[in-house]
Enzyme design. Structure first.
Site, mmCIF file in Angstrom:
data_model
loop_
_atom_site.group_PDB
_atom_site.id
_atom_site.type_symbol
_atom_site.label_atom_id
_atom_site.label_comp_id
_atom_site.label_asym_id
_atom_site.label_seq_id
_atom_site.Cartn_x
_atom_site.Cartn_y
_atom_site.Cartn_z
ATOM 1 N N THR A 20 0.839 -1.199 0.000
ATOM 2 C CA THR A 20 0.000 0.000 0.000
ATOM 3 C C THR A 20 0.876 1.252 0.000
ATOM 4 O O THR A 20 1.930 1.254 0.638
ATOM 5 C CB THR A 20 -0.888 0.001 1.263
ATOM 6 N N SER B 43 2.049 5.272 -2.064
ATOM 7 C CA SER B 43 2.312 5.917 -3.350
ATOM 8 C C SER B 43 3.411 5.199 -4.139
ATOM 9 O O SER B 43 3.356 5.138 -5.376
ATOM 10 C CB SER B 43 2.679 7.387 -3.138
ATOM 11 N N THR B 44 4.413 4.653 -3.457
ATOM 12 C CA THR B 44 5.466 3.913 -4.173
ATOM 13 C C THR B 44 4.899 2.602 -4.710
ATOM 14 O O THR B 44 5.151 2.220 -5.866
ATOM 15 C CB THR B 44 6.671 3.652 -3.246
ATOM 16 N N ASP C 267 6.285 -3.990 -1.386
ATOM 17 C CA ASP C 267 5.650 -2.912 -0.621
ATOM 18 C C ASP C 267 6.669 -1.821 -0.318
ATOM 19 O O ASP C 267 7.883 -2.057 -0.321
ATOM 20 C CB ASP C 267 5.080 -3.484 0.688
ATOM 21 N N GLY C 268 6.172 -0.641 -0.045
ATOM 22 C CA GLY C 268 7.012 0.494 0.345
ATOM 23 C C GLY C 268 7.299 0.487 1.838
ATOM 24 O O GLY C 268 6.974 -0.475 2.545
ATOM 25 N N GLY D 148 3.292 1.679 7.890
ATOM 26 C CA GLY D 148 1.992 1.999 8.457
ATOM 27 C C GLY D 148 1.595 3.454 8.311
ATOM 28 O O GLY D 148 0.550 3.864 8.815
ATOM 29 N N GLY D 149 2.422 4.222 7.576
ATOM 30 C CA GLY D 149 2.049 5.615 7.309
ATOM 31 C C GLY D 149 0.689 5.695 6.620
ATOM 32 O O GLY D 149 -0.040 6.668 6.773
ATOM 33 N N GLU E 17 -0.391 -5.620 5.916
ATOM 34 C CA GLU E 17 0.959 -5.671 5.321
ATOM 35 C C GLU E 17 1.815 -6.700 6.048
ATOM 36 O O GLU E 17 2.538 -7.488 5.423
ATOM 37 C CB GLU E 17 1.611 -4.289 5.394
ATOM 38 N N LYS F 195 14.299 7.344 2.507
ATOM 39 C CA LYS F 195 13.738 6.455 3.545
ATOM 40 C C LYS F 195 14.811 5.673 4.312
ATOM 41 O O LYS F 195 14.503 5.037 5.314
ATOM 42 C CB LYS F 195 12.769 5.450 2.892
#
Ligand code: 5RP
Length: 224
Positions: free
Chosen positions: A32, A34-35, A85-86, A99-100, A107, A125
């Site tokens: 989940t 934007s990345t 995932d990002g 979890g942002g 996840e 990051k």
């Protein structure tokens, strides 16, 4: 390069990384954010190379379906070949804060099931010590005050994320001013608080690979 361009580069790199590992029966785990959205858009160009996906949020499931990519429930698949995932932060051991986007519990479940966890991020990051990003904790609503008091005892500064209800019907406390020097221990300590569903430290199940997009290209970091 803008941050959006770096995210797109990470998403494309994830597709290149996973394609040789897939066959027409493979299930791809999709995270989940934007990345990850950039990865979903890249994945949509190679629909014949895998059977379908499992998604860590309703938002990602909707985006996958918009692309015509099948989305299955986790209980109806035998295995998940790879999870992409990002992250909000990663250290060089590929321990993460996630979890942002409030999707941390699903996840963490898909990461636990997946044979390989590929994390994608831009280079902002990567950190020395986790915890500059406030740590998300998913909490059963009636336990909010109790859990907040326990988090204060652990040294953090929990703040209720106003107006957010997770896909599981719970609330999020974001823990500020909480440097995480021993991620596995802190992950376990927070998960042991009654009323916590899970927290956003991914140390017991870190990423296996981090594809980190920077101005010079995408670097591949592997778990030490
Ligand atoms: C969602 C997440 C995301 O992976 C994390 O917040 C990173 O998001 P983005 O790619 O938008 O920076 O953990 O719960």
């Amino acid at each position: 390069m803008t941050q959006d361009e770096l995210k797109q580069a990470a998403g494309r790199a994830a597709l290149d990384y996973i394609l040789p590992k897939l066959d027409p029966d493979s299930i791809v785990g999709v995270g989940t954010g934007s990345t990850t959205n950039c990865f979903i858009d890249a994945l949509a160009t190679r629909k014949g190379c895998f059977q379908g996906t499992v998604a860590s949020s309703e938002a990602s499931a909707a985006r996958l379906k918009q692309h015509g990519i099948p989305v299955y429930g986790l209980n109806s698949v035998d295995s998940v070949a790879v999870y992409v995932d990002g992250a909000d932060e990663s250290n060089d051991r590929l321990e993460l804060i996630k979890g942002g986007g409030a999707a941390l519990t699903r996840e963490k479940i898909i990461a636990a099931v997946a044979k390989e966890f590929v994390c994608i991020a831009d280079e902002s990051k990567l950190v020395g010590v986790l915890g500059k990003f406030p740590l998300p904790v998913e909490v059963i609503p009636m336990a909010r005050s109790h859990v907040a008091r326990q988090l204060v005892k652990l040294g953090g500064d929990p703040v209720y994320r106003e107006g957010v209800v997770t896909d599981n019907g719970n609330i999020i406390l974001d823990v500020y001013n909480f440097p995480i020097a021993t991620p596995t221990k802190i992950e376990e300590a927070i998960n042991n608080i009654t009323g916590v569903v899970t927290n956003g430290i991914f140390a017991r199940r870190p990423a296996d690979v981090l594809l980190l997009a920077g101005k010079a290209g995408v670097r591949t970091l592997r778990r030490k």
